[in-house]
Write an enzyme that holds these catalytic residues in place. Sequence first.
Site, PDB file in Angstrom:
ATOM      1  N   ASN A  45     -51.674 -10.056 -17.353  1.00 40.19           N
ATOM      2  CA  ASN A  45     -52.650 -10.009 -15.956  1.00 40.19           C
ATOM      3  C   ASN A  45     -52.283  -9.456 -14.951  1.00 40.19           C
ATOM      4  O   ASN A  45     -52.645  -9.358 -13.753  1.00 40.19           O
ATOM      5  CB  ASN A  45     -52.804 -11.407 -15.461  1.00 40.19           C
ATOM      6  CG  ASN A  45     -53.145 -12.451 -16.597  1.00 40.19           C
ATOM      7  OD1 ASN A  45     -52.416 -13.301 -16.917  1.00 40.19           O
ATOM      8  ND2 ASN A  45     -54.362 -12.493 -16.963  1.00 40.19           N
ATOM      9  N   HIS A  73     -55.345 -10.988 -22.888  1.00 35.14           N
ATOM     10  CA  HIS A  73     -55.997 -10.281 -21.894  1.00 35.14           C
ATOM     11  C   HIS A  73     -55.639  -8.650 -22.240  1.00 35.14           C
ATOM     12  O   HIS A  73     -56.260  -7.856 -21.713  1.00 35.14           O
ATOM     13  CB  HIS A  73     -55.898 -10.246 -20.586  1.00 35.14           C
ATOM     14  CG  HIS A  73     -56.538 -11.660 -19.934  1.00 35.14           C
ATOM     15  ND1 HIS A  73     -57.740 -11.792 -20.031  1.00 35.14           N
ATOM     16  CD2 HIS A  73     -56.118 -12.912 -19.390  1.00 35.14           C
ATOM     17  CE1 HIS A  73     -58.473 -12.978 -19.633  1.00 35.14           C
ATOM     18  NE2 HIS A  73     -57.128 -13.481 -19.483  1.00 35.14           N
ATOM     19  N   HIS A 189     -49.286 -18.206 -20.770  1.00 33.53           N
ATOM     20  CA  HIS A 189     -50.703 -17.984 -20.765  1.00 33.53           C
ATOM     21  C   HIS A 189     -51.472 -19.113 -19.803  1.00 33.53           C
ATOM     22  O   HIS A 189     -52.665 -18.811 -19.129  1.00 33.53           O
ATOM     23  CB  HIS A 189     -51.392 -18.258 -22.067  1.00 33.53           C
ATOM     24  CG  HIS A 189     -52.920 -18.508 -22.248  1.00 33.53           C
ATOM     25  ND1 HIS A 189     -53.884 -17.605 -22.183  1.00 33.53           N
ATOM     26  CD2 HIS A 189     -53.759 -19.428 -22.554  1.00 33.53           C
ATOM     27  CE1 HIS A 189     -55.039 -17.814 -21.969  1.00 33.53           C
ATOM     28  NE2 HIS A 189     -55.092 -19.012 -22.520  1.00 33.53           N
ATOM     29  N   HIS A 191     -50.315 -20.224 -16.909  1.00 32.35           N
ATOM     30  CA  HIS A 191     -50.103 -19.927 -15.736  1.00 32.35           C
ATOM     31  C   HIS A 191     -49.540 -21.085 -14.924  1.00 32.35           C
ATOM     32  O   HIS A 191     -49.367 -20.881 -13.516  1.00 32.35           O
ATOM     33  CB  HIS A 191     -51.144 -19.182 -15.043  1.00 32.35           C
ATOM     34  CG  HIS A 191     -51.765 -18.005 -15.435  1.00 32.35           C
ATOM     35  ND1 HIS A 191     -52.835 -17.285 -14.789  1.00 32.35           N
ATOM     36  CD2 HIS A 191     -51.480 -17.314 -16.630  1.00 32.35           C
ATOM     37  CE1 HIS A 191     -52.922 -16.024 -15.618  1.00 32.35           C
ATOM     38  NE2 HIS A 191     -52.196 -16.118 -16.735  1.00 32.35           N
TER      39      HIS A 191
END
Length: 273
Positions: A45, A73, A189, A191
């Site tokens: 990210n 992502h 993932h 977070h």
Amino acid sequence: MKNETVKIFLGGDVFGPVGIRSVESLLPEFLSNEGIDFCVINGENASGGIGLSEEDAHRILAVGADVITGGNHTFEKRDYWPALSEIPQMLRPANFPEPVRNGDEPSPGRGYGVYEKNSVRYAVLNLQGREFMTPLDCPFRTAEGLVSQWNSEESPPIILIDFHAESPQEKEALGLMLAGRVSAVVGTHTHVQTADERILEDATAYITDLGMIGPVLSVIGADPKFAIKRNITQVLYRMELPECAGALRGIIVSVNPETRKALAVKRVEVLEK
Ligand SMILES: [Fe+2]
Ligand SMILES: [Fe+2]
């Protein structure tokens, strides 16, 4: 003669400009103060909250990361794909499906690598979960094949696994399947850092999620105003990035390079002042 212990830092998803600023402002001093020998950071990210550009990958590598892992992502921004082939320290999940027919193109990039630093070899494997995510190849089979192969080498590397997954049960299952055979299985993932770090079978450091390297006052990285509005309206408004203090989060794992057993695991959160 190898060191008695190597210290490895595994850091969670770098999120947006605040995440990159946190890496640049906090990581060098942190690595030096803690005496870290090898550093793996998830960068899926880093660039605007989605994906990782070549320029930002180099910024993260320049301040001390040895390997940057990816996740769901990684492939969202097509412009970033060439970097996956060009930078050997940049990984994407290994279980993206293999080509089927002769002549089919494989997915860009690589899912694992073996890196040597100060005469110690580290194998880093990036995997992605399937529960509540897209149906990739089986991460358990991919892991089993590679871990068995590395462990059968004459001088096996320290094996570190970033399992980028939504589901805690999937992450614990992989951790326990590999317990005793790798030095670390860490989740990324979500977070949100979990408080379940532990050593499995006296050998494998484990945590369900390392947490995010990014803005503290945020909803998993995004501006809270935007995130609340999206939840209330159920309209997919464009994500907005907050400007606030950041944090560096992850774990430090101490490993005996001879036995490759994890001896200690410490969860860390360092806040920007
Ligand atoms: Fe992420
Ligand atoms: Fe993700």
